[in-house]
Write a protein that holds these residues in place. Structure first.
Motif, PDB file in Angstrom:
ATOM      1  N   THR A 111       0.828  -1.206   0.000  1.00 10.55           N
ATOM      2  CA  THR A 111       0.000   0.000   0.000  1.00 10.55           C
ATOM      3  C   THR A 111       0.864   1.258   0.000  1.00 10.55           C
ATOM      4  O   THR A 111       0.572   2.225  -0.732  1.00 10.55           O
ATOM      5  CB  THR A 111      -0.928  -0.008   1.229  1.00 10.55           C
ATOM      6  OG1 THR A 111      -1.716  -1.205   1.209  1.00 10.55           O
ATOM      7  CG2 THR A 111      -1.845   1.198   1.237  1.00 10.55           C
ATOM      8  N   THR A 112       1.923   1.255   0.778  1.00 11.50           N
ATOM      9  CA  THR A 112       2.825   2.413   0.821  1.00 11.50           C
ATOM     10  C   THR A 112       3.490   2.630  -0.534  1.00 11.50           C
ATOM     11  O   THR A 112       3.663   3.776  -0.990  1.00 11.50           O
ATOM     12  CB  THR A 112       3.902   2.207   1.906  1.00 11.50           C
ATOM     13  OG1 THR A 112       3.256   1.918   3.149  1.00 11.50           O
ATOM     14  CG2 THR A 112       4.765   3.440   2.065  1.00 11.50           C
ATOM     15  N   ALA A 166      -6.126   2.319  -7.053  1.00  9.39           N
ATOM     16  CA  ALA A 166      -5.439   3.567  -7.382  1.00  9.39           C
ATOM     17  C   ALA A 166      -5.262   3.614  -8.895  1.00  9.39           C
ATOM     18  O   ALA A 166      -5.469   2.610  -9.587  1.00  9.39           O
ATOM     19  CB  ALA A 166      -4.089   3.648  -6.664  1.00  9.39           C
ATOM     20  N   LYS A 225       1.050   4.263  -2.892  1.00  3.13           N
ATOM     21  CA  LYS A 225       0.888   5.688  -2.577  1.00  3.13           C
ATOM     22  C   LYS A 225       2.066   6.490  -3.121  1.00  3.13           C
ATOM     23  O   LYS A 225       1.903   7.613  -3.627  1.00  3.13           O
ATOM     24  CB  LYS A 225       0.761   5.882  -1.071  1.00  3.13           C
ATOM     25  CG  LYS A 225       0.395   7.314  -0.704  1.00  3.13           C
ATOM     26  CD  LYS A 225       0.098   7.466   0.776  1.00  3.13           C
ATOM     27  CE  LYS A 225      -0.307   8.899   1.097  1.00  3.13           C
ATOM     28  NZ  LYS A 225      -0.593   9.088   2.533  1.00  3.13           N
ATOM     29  N   ILE A 252      -2.098   8.002  -4.118  1.00  2.00           N
ATOM     30  CA  ILE A 252      -3.401   7.583  -3.594  1.00  2.00           C
ATOM     31  C   ILE A 252      -3.205   6.543  -2.512  1.00  2.00           C
ATOM     32  O   ILE A 252      -2.475   5.558  -2.702  1.00  2.00           O
ATOM     33  CB  ILE A 252      -4.283   7.007  -4.725  1.00  2.00           C
ATOM     34  CG1 ILE A 252      -4.562   8.085  -5.769  1.00  2.00           C
ATOM     35  CG2 ILE A 252      -5.592   6.442  -4.166  1.00  2.00           C
ATOM     36  CD1 ILE A 252      -5.240   7.552  -7.025  1.00  2.00           C
ATOM     37  N   ASN A 253      -3.888   6.737  -1.377  1.00  2.55           N
ATOM     38  CA  ASN A 253      -3.886   5.745  -0.307  1.00  2.55           C
ATOM     39  C   ASN A 253      -5.002   4.745  -0.575  1.00  2.55           C
ATOM     40  O   ASN A 253      -6.180   5.097  -0.554  1.00  2.55           O
ATOM     41  CB  ASN A 253      -4.090   6.424   1.049  1.00  2.55           C
ATOM     42  CG  ASN A 253      -4.031   5.437   2.207  1.00  2.55           C
ATOM     43  OD1 ASN A 253      -3.750   4.245   2.009  1.00  2.55           O
ATOM     44  ND2 ASN A 253      -4.298   5.911   3.417  1.00  2.55           N
ATOM     45  N   THR A 254      -4.666   3.497  -0.844  1.00  2.00           N
ATOM     46  CA  THR A 254      -5.683   2.491  -1.198  1.00  2.00           C
ATOM     47  C   THR A 254      -6.386   1.904   0.016  1.00  2.00           C
ATOM     48  O   THR A 254      -7.344   1.148  -0.134  1.00  2.00           O
ATOM     49  CB  THR A 254      -5.043   1.344  -2.012  1.00  2.00           C
ATOM     50  OG1 THR A 254      -3.997   0.762  -1.241  1.00  2.00           O
ATOM     51  CG2 THR A 254      -4.488   1.859  -3.330  1.00  2.00           C
ATOM     52  N   GLN A 282      -6.978   1.958   8.206  1.00  2.00           N
ATOM     53  CA  GLN A 282      -6.113   3.077   8.562  1.00  2.00           C
ATOM     54  C   GLN A 282      -5.751   3.036  10.049  1.00  2.00           C
ATOM     55  O   GLN A 282      -4.631   3.384  10.446  1.00  2.00           O
ATOM     56  CB  GLN A 282      -6.809   4.388   8.199  1.00  2.00           C
ATOM     57  CG  GLN A 282      -7.020   4.526   6.693  1.00  2.00           C
ATOM     58  CD  GLN A 282      -7.778   5.775   6.310  1.00  2.00           C
ATOM     59  OE1 GLN A 282      -7.934   6.682   7.107  1.00  2.00           O
ATOM     60  NE2 GLN A 282      -8.258   5.832   5.074  1.00  2.00           N
TER      61      GLN A 282
END
Length: 640
Positions: free
Chosen positions: A14-15, A43, A18, A23-25, A32
């Motif tokens: 994920t990082t 994304a 981004k 975009i944070n998926t 979160q």
């Protein structure tokens, strides 16, 4: 193009996305808060000139089901391995899934490079190379990145762009031009002022705004009010994109992840399919015949059983043919890939390829015929035969024998568009295409067998009914064409007539050149029946009366009686009234003289003229109406 991540939990998938897209998926609050991906995320960005969608999958073993809901529609895999941990259990499982799905290309990203020196990164590279040996990722580029500082991210972008350029032509052209649109739903939500929205990755085909779609397997229909691809308004959606469809006429509560959206009047959901199964070498034990499994395809998970077609069990590392039977229905197409997991505990044990998405249930007696044909399709898939669509189409048409298949049924069974199927069928020497409404396809060999069976059946009929000019057209249709449309029947009769094998009228069918000749006894009885019927005028004897009046065998009399009806020597007025043909001519002449054109007459006047009772008068008048000799107006009639 769609790129999917794969890899162990906390390896930075994920990082990394981004860092690539901004975009944070991780869209869920729990994701979160806990700092782990639970569900698939999305994304997008543009690489070179190509819009690219990313599907981020959870790495935890508990969420492999969610991972599988997103991984099925991808074209290229981004395998993520952390430099400080190297290959881990979910790295292996995710990679095995990608391998089973035959995702053709990929890139390996070694993340967290800041936590390892060059020597350790080299070790990780070697371990990853060992994992992907003998797979499409064997020579995949490896890029080490630090997603936090951005070190290596630009190099990864450029590497992705280069891989996309190598891949584009392979993936998309055929699917969009030749296949029916279908999209597995992976998210459903509502937007105030817009209504129901679904998202997914189209597997194939093109869908336009304003089209009507069907949601499978529920059968609900809706209209596509608007489309977004990569978060931008669009007039159409196609494979290679992430798409969001705003649907009207469908309630949010009627839609679930795992359902499939397709253009209406195309697919038929099925709870069975024929497939090739590949059992992983790492599978904990052999897969038994009728063993319970979890089947993952698109965004759906189905519970079912494996019915092996060749052996009683499939051992780890081997492949075999099977029929999968599920507790619920879904939509698949030939050549689709799927993943199999154990029913319990839920671990990935294998996968496979669909050969037939809506087969009949195979019984033991069918296997000697079915298995060799399925093996032929399997072999063509292994060899990447460019004629695989033709091979599949020929197989499916052949399954239906002389009944054949409609073009619409072939669309539902193959997922191919009508125009492409017509092109395939036109080039298949083994298939006859009946160009009527509906268009129908039949194997030529089956058609020849059927023609021979019809001729043989007519020969037997004539042998058993020597006085019959032919058998009923409707009886012949019911005998051989109960499962096929009338157009198929008409086509075959026309073909047999052109070959001078039969003669067909509007009511009967006979062998070509068939003529009935009466022997002396039959000729004498014929004259006696016609003479007696004529003497009785318009109050003729019934068939039962004739049987009682004449000394011959009842069957002999009945056969001759029906022969005279077919020849027109006798005319049926109603079910119980049959007269000699000469009586009809006399009736018409006398009626015309007695009631000239324009003058009306009543039933009593008709009875008086011919000296008959109402029992006979009404059938004769109704016959005359049908023959358009008279026309009824109220309680009167007029001669036409």
């Amino acid at each position: 193009m769609i790129i999917g991540t794969a890899g162990h939990i906390d390896h930075g998938k994920t990082t990394l996305l981004k860092a690539l897209t901004g975009i944070n998926t991780d869209r869920l609050e729990e994701e979160q808060r806990r700092g782990i991906s639970i569900d698939i995320g999305f994304a997008h960005m543009v690489l070179g000139a190509t819009p690219v969608g990313f599907i981020d999958v959870p790495g935890h073993e508990k969420f492999v089901k969610n991972m599988l809901a997103g991984i099925g529609g991808i074209h290229l895999v981004l395998l993520v391995v952390a430099a400080d941990e190297s290959v881990m259990p979910q790295t292996v499982e995710h990679f095995q899934i990608c391998k089973l799905l035959e995702i053709p290309r990929g890139i390996i990203a070694i993340t967290k490079k800041d936590l390892a020196d060059e020597e350790l990164i080299s070790v990780v590279e070697a371990e990853v190379r060992e994992l992907v040996a003998d797979s499409p990722l064997e020579k995949a580029p490896i890029v080490a990145v630090d997603s936090v500082s951005g070190d290596g991210v630009e190099l990864l972008k450029e590497t992705l762009r280069q891989e996309i350029e190598k891949s584009e032509e392979t993936f998309l052209a055929a699917d969009n031009a030749q296949r029916v649109f279908r999209l597995p739903i992976d998210r459903v939500f509502t937007i105030r002022g817009f209504g129901t929205v679904i998202t997914g990755t189209p597997y194939a085909g093109v869908l336009k705004k304003g089209e009507t779609v069907t949601i499978h397997p529920s059968g609900e229909t809706g209209k596509v009010r608007s489309i977004e691809t990569f978060n931008e308004p669009s007039e159409l959606a196609m494979s290679g994109q992430r798409a969001a469809l705003n649907l009207s006429g469908v309630e949010r509560e009627d839609l679930l992840r795992g359902m499939v959206i397709a253009r209406s009047n195309t697919f038929t959901p099925s709870s069975m399919l024929d497939a090739v199964i590949h059992l992983l070498p790492s599978a904990p034990k052999a897969l038994k015949n009728r063993g319970a499994i979890r089947f993952h395809h698109g965004s759906a998970e189905l519970i079912g059983r494996v019915h092996l077609l060749e052996e009683e069990e499939l051992t780890p590392g081997h492949s075999g043919l099977a029929q999968l039977r599920f507790q619920s229905a879904s939509v698949c197409c030939p050549r689709d890939h799927f993943i199999l997991r154990r029913y319990s505990p839920m671990t990935t044990i294998g996968g496979g390829i669909v050969l037939d998405a809506n087969p009949p249930k195979h019984h033991h007696k069918d296997l000697a015929r079915v298995v060799p044909q399925l093996k032929k399709i399997w072999s063509a898939l292994n060899d990447k035969d460019p004629n695989i669509d033709s091979i599949l189409t020929d197989y499916l048409v052949g399954l239906h024998g002389h009944a054949g298949m409609s073009l619409a049924a072939l669309v539902a069974r193959t997922g191919l568009l009508e125009d492409h199927l017509l092109d395939l069928l036109g080039k298949l020497d083994s298939v006859v295409l009946i160009q009527q409404d509906p268009i129908w396809a039949v194997r030529k060999a089956d058609l020849e067998i059927l023609k021979a069976q019809i001729v043989e059946y007519l020969e037997q009929f004539h042998s058993n009914h020597p006085l019959a000019t032919g058998m009923s057209r409707e009886e012949l249709r019911e005998r051989f064409f109960s499962r096929a449309p009338n157009s198929h029947f008409q086509f075959l009769l026309k073909t047999l007539e052109d070959e001078d094998k039969i003669t067909a009228s509007s009511s009967v069918v006979s062998l070509h050149g068939r003529q009935v000749t009466l022997n002396s006894e039959q000729e004498t009885l014929k004259m006696d029946i016609l003479e007696l019927t004529g003497k009785k005028g318009l109050q003729p004897p019934s068939l039962d009366e004739l049987v009682r009046l004449f000394p011959q065998d009842a069957t002999f009399i009945r056969n001759l009686y029906y022969f005279l009806l077919q020849q027109g020597d006798l005319v049926r007025i109603s079910e119980d009234v049959v007269v000699a043909a000469a009586q009809i001519d006399s009736l018409k002449t006398r009626l015309t003289k007695s009631f000239p054109s324009g003058r009306t007459f009543t039933v009593p006047e008709f009875k008086e003229l011919f000296q008959i009772s109402r029992k006979y008068a009404i059938p004769f008048l109704e016959y005359l109406d049908r023959e358009r000799v008279t026309r009824r107006t109220g309680d009167k009639r007029v001669v036409l």
